[in-house]
Design an enzyme around this catalytic site. Structure first.
Site, PDB file in Angstrom:
ATOM      1  N   SER A  48     -21.689 -50.621  16.632  1.00 52.62           N
ATOM      2  CA  SER A  48     -23.027 -50.243  16.189  1.00 52.62           C
ATOM      3  C   SER A  48     -22.943 -49.178  15.089  1.00 52.62           C
ATOM      4  CB  SER A  48     -23.857 -49.788  17.387  1.00 52.62           C
ATOM      5  OG  SER A  48     -25.215 -49.714  17.064  1.00 52.62           O
ATOM      6  N   HIS A  79     -26.132 -55.775  16.063  1.00 56.76           N
ATOM      7  CA  HIS A  79     -27.088 -56.240  17.095  1.00 56.76           C
ATOM      8  C   HIS A  79     -28.042 -57.280  16.501  1.00 56.76           C
ATOM      9  CE1 HIS A  79     -25.368 -52.981  19.295  1.00 56.76           C
ATOM     10  NE2 HIS A  79     -25.949 -52.051  18.564  1.00 56.76           N
TER      11      HIS A  79
END
Length: 246
Positions: free
Chosen positions: A134, A170
């Site tokens: 991330s 994501h």
């Protein structure tokens, strides 16, 4: 032992719930270690939790995950002060640097205060595998969509720039990220942008994307390019990584 050339594994995964631990390292973390080429000794992995404020409870979970995996883990804390006297020496002594997710905007600001941005570039050039999830993925690129500034996603364009692309993480689980990536590529805010579904990682040798890999079946990676005033997306089918054996 270091990788034969500068190597980055940028991911939207790497962690899962363990059988006896809150966190265990999934296939992407193990693949980062494999990319380093280490053999004949325990792999040395540095955990960098700047993006979640060096939360001590998560450092403890990562230490337990490393114990189960058979890795020697060195945490690098920058709050309230660096926990290591020689940060550069410690980073260069690692096989892998794994950067935790959280706020990529805060991560970049704190890294720059302590010169870690320059140190990580030197480590990358020396063959230490740079990896993370991330925020720990976006940081290596030019930038990408982030919720660092609030719940509404906004573009960040001042990341480390080791890789000359945008990055979308994501991509399948946060419904706002795909349309924002397309809009930012179409208007030129981001360059060609490489994106990952949850559980997927992108392997770079130097600045070249050489492979997409996944720890989760059915997931994809994507390259988004600008054509005229529009963005066009191409799906890459990742190679399934073996399930780690502990």
């Amino acid at each position: 032992m270091t990788a034969s050339e500068p190597t980055i594994l940028a991911t939207s995964g790497g962690h899962r719930v363990g059988d006896r631990t809150r966190v265990t390292f999934d296939a992407l973390v193990h693949h980062a270690v494999d990319l380093s080429g280490v053999h004949g000794r325990r792999p040395r992995v540095m955990y960098v939790g700047t993006a979640i404020g060096d939360a001590e409870h998560f450092t403890a979970r990562m230490a337990e995950a490393a114990r189960v995996a058979g890795f020697d883990l060195t945490p690098l804390h920058l709050f309230p002060m660096p926990n290591l006297k020689d940060i550069e020496g410690a980073v260069l002594d690692q096989d892998v640097v794994w950067v935790m997710g959280g706020s990529v905007a805060n991560l970049l600001a704190v890294w720059r205060v302590h010169g870690l941005d320059t140190i990580l570039r030197s480590a990358w050039e020396a063959g230490v595998v740079l990896s993370g999830v991330s925020a720990g993925s976006i940081c290596w690129f030019q930038g990408g969509p982030t919720d660092s500034f609030g719940p509404e996603l906004r573009p960040l364009t001042n990341a480390l720039g080791l890789l000359p692309y945008g990055n979308g993480v994501h991509y399948d689980s946060d419904k706002g990220r795909r349309p924002l990536v397309h809009r930012l590529v179409a208007d030129g805010t981001l360059p060609v942008t490489h994106c990952t579904d949850d559980g997927v990682g992108l392997v770079y040798r130097g600045t070249e994307l050489v492979e997409a890999v996944t720890e989760t079946a059915g997931k994809g990676a994507y390259v988004v390019v600008r054509e005229g005033d529009s963005a066009v997306e191409q799906r890459l089918e990742p190679r399934r990584l073996p399930v780690p054996r502990h």
